[in-house]
Design a protein around this motif. Structure first.
Motif, PDB file in Angstrom:
ATOM      1  N   ALA A 167       0.819  -1.212   0.000  1.00 28.58           N
ATOM      2  CA  ALA A 167       0.000   0.000   0.000  1.00 28.58           C
ATOM      3  C   ALA A 167       0.851   1.259   0.000  1.00 28.58           C
ATOM      4  O   ALA A 167       0.490   2.264  -0.594  1.00 28.58           O
ATOM      5  N   SER A 168       2.011   1.185   0.657  1.00 27.77           N
ATOM      6  CA  SER A 168       2.821   2.395   0.775  1.00 27.77           C
ATOM      7  C   SER A 168       3.759   2.562  -0.415  1.00 27.77           C
ATOM      8  O   SER A 168       4.552   3.488  -0.447  1.00 27.77           O
ATOM      9  N   GLN A 169       3.673   1.663  -1.365  1.00 29.59           N
ATOM     10  CA  GLN A 169       4.683   1.654  -2.426  1.00 29.59           C
ATOM     11  C   GLN A 169       4.131   2.132  -3.761  1.00 29.59           C
ATOM     12  O   GLN A 169       4.649   1.769  -4.807  1.00 29.59           O
ATOM     13  N   THR A 170       3.071   2.947  -3.715  1.00 27.44           N
ATOM     14  CA  THR A 170       2.394   3.298  -4.961  1.00 27.44           C
ATOM     15  C   THR A 170       3.351   3.828  -6.020  1.00 27.44           C
ATOM     16  O   THR A 170       3.254   3.437  -7.187  1.00 27.44           O
ATOM     17  N   ALA A 171       4.277   4.695  -5.608  1.00 30.11           N
ATOM     18  CA  ALA A 171       5.160   5.288  -6.612  1.00 30.11           C
ATOM     19  C   ALA A 171       5.989   4.216  -7.308  1.00 30.11           C
ATOM     20  O   ALA A 171       6.143   4.236  -8.535  1.00 30.11           O
ATOM     21  N   LEU A 172       6.479   3.264  -6.541  1.00 36.34           N
ATOM     22  CA  LEU A 172       7.302   2.203  -7.136  1.00 36.34           C
ATOM     23  C   LEU A 172       6.460   1.301  -8.031  1.00 36.34           C
ATOM     24  O   LEU A 172       6.906   0.866  -9.091  1.00 36.34           O
ATOM     25  N   ILE A 173       5.247   1.026  -7.587  1.00 34.40           N
ATOM     26  CA  ILE A 173       4.386   0.179  -8.417  1.00 34.40           C
ATOM     27  C   ILE A 173       4.063   0.899  -9.712  1.00 34.40           C
ATOM     28  O   ILE A 173       4.113   0.312 -10.799  1.00 34.40           O
ATOM     29  N   ASN A 174       3.757   2.195  -9.594  1.00 38.19           N
ATOM     30  CA  ASN A 174       3.471   2.960 -10.808  1.00 38.19           C
ATOM     31  C   ASN A 174       4.655   2.933 -11.758  1.00 38.19           C
ATOM     32  O   ASN A 174       4.488   2.788 -12.969  1.00 38.19           O
ATOM     33  N   ARG A 175       5.837   3.059 -11.187  1.00 37.42           N
ATOM     34  CA  ARG A 175       7.015   3.040 -12.046  1.00 37.42           C
ATOM     35  C   ARG A 175       7.136   1.681 -12.742  1.00 37.42           C
ATOM     36  O   ARG A 175       7.395   1.608 -13.942  1.00 37.42           O
ATOM     37  N   ALA A 176       6.924   0.616 -11.971  1.00 38.85           N
ATOM     38  CA  ALA A 176       7.020  -0.721 -12.560  1.00 38.85           C
ATOM     39  C   ALA A 176       5.991  -0.882 -13.676  1.00 38.85           C
ATOM     40  O   ALA A 176       6.287  -1.470 -14.723  1.00 38.85           O
ATOM     41  N   ILE A 177       4.793  -0.346 -13.457  1.00 34.55           N
ATOM     42  CA  ILE A 177       3.757  -0.487 -14.490  1.00 34.55           C
ATOM     43  C   ILE A 177       4.144   0.303 -15.731  1.00 34.55           C
ATOM     44  O   ILE A 177       4.011  -0.183 -16.857  1.00 34.55           O
ATOM     45  N   ALA A 178       4.653   1.531 -15.509  1.00 41.50           N
ATOM     46  CA  ALA A 178       5.044   2.333 -16.666  1.00 41.50           C
ATOM     47  C   ALA A 178       6.109   1.607 -17.475  1.00 41.50           C
ATOM     48  O   ALA A 178       6.033   1.536 -18.710  1.00 41.50           O
ATOM     49  N   MET A 179       7.073   1.021 -16.786  1.00 44.23           N
ATOM     50  CA  MET A 179       8.136   0.315 -17.500  1.00 44.23           C
ATOM     51  C   MET A 179       7.591  -0.928 -18.191  1.00 44.23           C
ATOM     52  O   MET A 179       8.005  -1.273 -19.296  1.00 44.23           O
ATOM     53  N   HIS A 180       6.651  -1.585 -17.533  1.00 40.56           N
ATOM     54  CA  HIS A 180       6.043  -2.769 -18.147  1.00 40.56           C
ATOM     55  C   HIS A 180       5.343  -2.379 -19.440  1.00 40.56           C
ATOM     56  O   HIS A 180       5.506  -3.034 -20.472  1.00 40.56           O
ATOM     57  N   LEU A 181       4.554  -1.313 -19.385  1.00 37.03           N
ATOM     58  CA  LEU A 181       3.816  -0.907 -20.579  1.00 37.03           C
ATOM     59  C   LEU A 181       4.777  -0.533 -21.698  1.00 37.03           C
ATOM     60  O   LEU A 181       4.558  -0.880 -22.868  1.00 37.03           O
ATOM     61  N   LEU A 182       5.869   0.134 -21.325  1.00 40.47           N
ATOM     62  CA  LEU A 182       6.829   0.526 -22.350  1.00 40.47           C
ATOM     63  C   LEU A 182       7.480  -0.699 -22.971  1.00 40.47           C
ATOM     64  O   LEU A 182       7.608  -0.792 -24.186  1.00 40.47           O
ATOM     65  N   ARG A 183       7.879  -1.624 -22.143  1.00 38.38           N
ATOM     66  CA  ARG A 183       8.586  -2.778 -22.702  1.00 38.38           C
ATOM     67  C   ARG A 183       7.653  -3.673 -23.500  1.00 38.38           C
ATOM     68  O   ARG A 183       8.100  -4.406 -24.369  1.00 38.38           O
ATOM     69  N   GLU A 184       6.365  -3.622 -23.204  1.00 40.09           N
ATOM     70  CA  GLU A 184       5.422  -4.394 -23.995  1.00 40.09           C
ATOM     71  C   GLU A 184       5.075  -3.668 -25.289  1.00 40.09           C
ATOM     72  O   GLU A 184       4.290  -4.165 -26.087  1.00 40.09           O
TER      73      GLU A 184
END
Lengths: 598, 432
Positions: free
Chosen positions: B104-121
């Protein structure tokens, strides 16, 4: 039994988790299959015979048995170890190991690699009996039967080797049996098996939400019908009595009838909308059940179809996360791009986010409207939710704040109507509400309960309360599913090495793919997740999991023998030299030391 | 009952009565009312009016009952399906562990991971929408509180925490912006190379491999040679197959020329393969019957090369070839049953599974998801860590350092697995 011809026999073998289709295939096929070994010997039909196993519906093929007439070593197919087969590749490499492999006594013999096993794309292999003649037996026994596949249902076909050296070449000296059962080893079978029921833990809300929404939809429909139905009934009755008694004019009767017709037309309009919603939800539910039942067609994590399914799941979880975070446009775009609109609930979250945003910007109207719409009020009361009260309370606080220097008559009226009736349920809140009247915002800063009441942080609290209430009303999980999946997955994947101080000790695949020596970066070590995984516990392992045949280099690093050899070959080193895969140091093979991992 | 049976229930449910029946009944109700109104309007005398109204009462209430019974039927079928659904989900044991959310406290990191995931896909459109939406959010979410907070409160609070809050929230979001720009360009480059590969144009990929040849070689990858080899074969096949113009740069002649120009640099590493390729020229009229025919079967080679290109490309960026988010979520789904089981047992004890350093239960994953060597000390049964590394004894057996220290008497030890004895300082740390 099996005849040379087309697919003569299809045997159903039920292994522990898979049902395999094994097909004996014809030998008069083109292109001819061939088997080329490292030693420069090439086998072609009829000398090389094999049996092909077709796995799954996508007909990815794996050979499970093969025989050559001549062999310079006593070979037996290694029982453990993985045989990675790229689904698109038309060849595969199978490590062959001399001696009888067993876990406690690793064989001392070298490992051979069978290379360029060629079968052509038509997926045909020669049909031959599996019971090849034993040395000395007459030739005619070839073709006797092909039943051994059913006698060895699991691909574990190591048989004792016949005494070979006495026999002259090229008489059939020996047989060896290949077994490739999937990309995996026997021991790994359990963990790659899919436990369908438990695998769908994350996906329960997916099925539940449309049903919840359908029920809510019907309840709202009922509410409308009831409300307007009883109005029509009552009015009709009253008008009829009035008309009989002559207390109502003709004009008024017509007017009442008109109003009734408008009412019922309104009901129809609403019902039609509900009906459309119902159809949409039915479509959703159908698509979801279909999507989830697709999983029952897969038995192993390594199934090619599983990857696609799992990707869809990731997209679903991502969309769910995006929606819960309020990134509606991203969620919509993602769902559209991946074609999963029926599997996600954009609308319901969009509505929720709108109300949440209104709360965050200091307006309770929208949330109150949501609370009182249709039968939500009743449901909330059943749940014991305090949302509506808290919203009214906030309204009251705002009224008091506004009327600091005037008569708080509006606030008082509001309190009488909306707060006072709840004095028994929420005594503390009502008490504070009364006290608040005497407390100016600038004075309240020092007095605990009142400071909190005037604090803007209450809006955040209300927004969160609304979100939780909304989720529990629709029986949605309170936290994003992505969080659950991630915290479980990060821990399962994490090893102590992932955040190791030696960066180099990271990223060594313990399973070795023959397609490439290059190591694939571990997902936890990869930039995306590394920081995120820092504070989660790492996985518990009770067994060591290292490369086979570890050799220690003088610099303290250990690598699997096969990998070292192949890397040396790729690096073009002279014989007898190996190169560290990470540091690039070159050593003589003599300096290597065997490592025993128990 | 499994989901397979649920399908049948669903079919029943889909065919069961729906709200459309109620809509039709409402239609009829409207008809009654409209007819009555017409009658009243046309007759225009009080007697007919009261008669019509009295006569209308029964059909209207009957019609309302009919509507209600329509709704009741829908309710019944919904209940039946709801029951079937809960029955089919009952086999899935346990409930999701929602009590405690370490993420729950890691939103920024999760968002970053998602952004990178979308880019790499390669979903650049979605990625830019997401970054656009996530960015102001992560910056403003602390700030509205700051601005809305009345000045009196800000004074009463110490100055440091709000400052820390802003920087904490800003750094990761800035990172997203910074990295995404560079990453997007990188991945856009990767996808353009992959598109050319799909169109059987190897030159962009070869160009990339040449630019990065030192790094690739250091990784032990022979991607560059594989690409050049494929290009040779592709040219060799001639205009009929590759569809390139029939100039002297195409066909066997072109391939030979290409080989002469490009294979030199690979000679010391791939001599044998180059020999094979050049010998094949002799067989060019009847390649299918030559010993080299299998080398020239390249029907799947392009896909193969494309996937190894993707892997190498990501590795050079320090990223794994598979999307980590995908792997983590899949592993999460696989490990979840054990987690659920564990949490349901431990709920009573009120211990959180996330607070420990190591999970208290095993989470078996398929081998393809084990990325590191795992060494479990045979004596202590614990995994080795940086603080407690594996140690190899001169006899070749491996233990954890702490286990060895416990086993040792003074400076001497006896190997727990073989008769050999030695001095502790002869045992060396080993990196697996």
């Amino acid at each position: 039994m099996a005849k040379t011809g087309d697919r003569a026999q299809v045997a159903q073998i039920a292994s522990s988790s898979q049902s395999w289709r094994a097909a004996f295939l014809s030998s008069n096929c083109t292109p001819q299959p061939r088997l080329e070994t490292d030693l420069g010997v090439t086998y072609e039909p009829p000398d090389f015979v094999g049996l092909i196993l077709l796995a799954g519906e996508d007909d990815v093929m794996y050979i499970i048995q093969g025989h050559t007439p001549e062999c310079t070593h006593e070979w037996e197919w290694e029982r453990t170890g993985s045989y990675p087969v790229h689904p698109a590749a038309d060849w595969l490499e199978v490590p062959v190991r001399g001696g009888s492999p067993s876990k406690s006594h690793p064989p001392a013999h070298p490992t051979y690699i069978l290379k360029s096993f060629q079968w052509g794309h038509s997926a045909v292999m020669p049909l031959h009996p599996l019971n090849l003649p034993k040395p000395g037996q007459p030739e005619h026994s070839q073709g006797s039967n092909s039943n051994s596949i059913t006698r060895h249902p699991t691909p574990c076909l190591c048989r004792p080797n016949p005494p070979t050296p006495k026999l002259p070449k090229p008489i059939l000296q020996q047989r060896f049996e290949l077994q490739i059962h999937q990309i995996l080893t026997m021991g790994d079978h359990e963990s790659s098996k899919l436990d369908h029921e438990n695998h769908l833990l994350l996906d329960q809300p997916l099925l539940q939400l449309p049903v919840e929404l359908l029920r809510k939809n019907l309840r709202s429909a009922r509410f409308e019908v009831e409300k307007d139905g009883s109005f029509v009934k009552e009015t009709l009755k009253k008008t009829a009595t009035d008309s009989v008694n002559g207390r109502i004019s003709q004009q008024d009767v017509l007017k009442t009838l008109d109003s009734m017709i408008t009412r019922v037309k309104g009901v129809k309009r609403k019902l039609t909308a509900f009906s459309e919603e119902e159809n949409r939800l039915h479509r959703h539910e159908e698509a979801r059940v279909k999507h989830l039942t697709e999983l029952y067609g897969m038995y192993s994590v390594d199934d090619v179809k599983y990857e696609g399914w799992s990707r869809t799941r990731l997209d679903r979880l991502l969309t769910d996360y995006l929606l819960r975070q309020g990134y509606v446009n991203s969620a919509r775009a993602l769902a559209k791009e991946r074609g999963i609109e029926l599997l996600v609930d954009v609308d319901i979250f969009e509505q929720m986010n709108r109300i949440r945003q209104c709360l965050l910007s200091g307006s309770v109207q929208e949330a109150l409207a949501w609370c009182t719409a249709g039968d939500t009020k009743k449901e909330l009361r059943k749940m014991g939710s305090n949302l509506e009260f808290m919203l009214r309370y906030q309204q009251y606080i705002e009224l008091v704040r506004k009327s600091v220097h005037t008569q708080p008559s509006e606030a008082l009226a509001h309190a009488r109507k909306h707060l006072w009736p709840y004095r028994e349920t929420y005594p503390k809140e009502v008490f504070h509400a009364c006290g608040l009247l005497s407390m100016l915002p600038e004075h309240a800063a020092r007095i605990e309960p009142y400071r909190e009441l005037y604090s803007p942080a209450r809006w955040q609290m209300l927004a969160d309360l609304f979100t939780t209430t909304h989720h529990s009303l629709l029986s949605l999980p309170s936290i994003p599913l992505l969080h659950i999946a991630l915290s479980s997955g990060l821990s399962a994947l994490k090893t102590p090495a992932c955040h190791s101080i030696h960066p180099n000790s990271a990223a060594a695949p313990s399973h070795h793919t023959s397609l490439s020596l290059a190591t694939s970066v571990c997902p936890i070590c990869s930039t995306e997740l590394n920081e995120l995984a820092r504070n989660v516990p790492h996985a518990l392992h009770s067994k060591s999991h290292v490369e086979p045949d570890l050799l220690l280099l003088p610099n303290g690093r250990a690598y699997g023998k096969a990998r070292l050899e192949e890397y040396a070959k790729k690096a073009g080193l002279p014989d007898g030299m190996v190169k560290d895969l990470r540091t690039g140091e070159v050593y003589n093979v003599q300096l290597l030391k065997k490592v025993y991992i128990s | 009952m499994s989901l397979l049976e649920l399908q049948k229930e669903l079919k029943k449910f889909n065919q069961a009565s729906k709200l459309t029946a109620a809509v039709q009944d409402v239609d009829q109700l409207i008809e009654f009312l409209v007819n009555a109104r017409d009658e009243v309007a046309s007759a225009n005398d009080p007697h007919t009016t009261s008669l019509t109204l009295t006569k209308l009462q029964n059909p209207v209430s009957a019609q309302l009952d009919a509507i209600n019974s329509d709704l009741g039927k829908v309710h019944k079928s919904q209940n039946a399906f709801h029951k079937a659904l809960s029955r089919s989900l009952k086999e899935t044991k346990g409930t999701l562990p929602t009590d405690h959310d370490p993420m729950a406290s890691q939103t920024a990191l999760i968002n970053r991971a998602i952004a990178m995931h979308l880019l790499r896909e390669g979903q650049f459109g979605v990625a830019s929408t997401f970054i656009g939406e996530a960015q102001p959010q992560s910056e403003t979410s602390p700030s509205p509180e700051e601005t809305r907070r009345p000045p009196s409160i800000t004074i009463s609070r110490p100055d440091t925490p709000p400052d820390a809050m802003i920087t904490d929230a800003d750094i990761p979001s800035d990172l997203t912006a910074f990295q995404s720009q560079a990453l997007q360009e990188k991945f856009a480059g990767m996808y353009s190379i992959l598109t050319s590969l799909k169109q059987r144009d190897l030159y962009p990929a070869i160009g990339w491999a040449r630019e990065n040849s030192t790094e690739l070689e250091a990784r032990g990858s022979n991607l560059e040679f594989e690409l050049c080899k494929l290009q040779f074969i592709w040219l060799f096949k001639g205009p009929q197959v590759n569809g390139l113009p029939a100039t002297e740069k195409n066909g066997v002649e072109g391939a030979l020329k290409y080989g002469q120009e490009n294979f030199k640099r690979f000679q010391d590493r791939h001599l044998r393969e180059i020999q094979k390729l050049s010998c094949a020229i002799v067989f060019s009229p009847n390649l299918a019957d030559s010993p080299y025919c299998h080398i020239f079967d390249i029907s799947l080679a392009f896909e193969e090369v494309a996937s190894s290109f993707t892997r190498e490309f990501c590795s050079l960026l320090g990223l794994s070839a598979e999307s980590p988010l995908y792997v983590a979520v899949t592993a999460g789904a696989l490990a979840l049953p054990n987690l659920v089981k564990y949490t349901s047992i431990n709920r009573a004890k009120n211990t959180e599974w996330t607070t420990q350093n190591e999970l208290a239960f095993e989470t078996p994953l398929p081998k393809s998801m084990l990325y590191h060597s795992i060494f479990v000390c045979p004596v202590s049964r614990g995994q080795t860590t940086d603080a407690n590394p594996p140690i190899i004894l001169p006899c070749g057996h491996v233990l954890a350092r702490e286990s060895l220290q416990k086993l040792a008497k003074g400076i001497r030890y006896k190997c727990p697995y073989c008769p050999s004895e030695g001095v502790v300082k002869d045992a060396k740390e080993i990196i697996l």
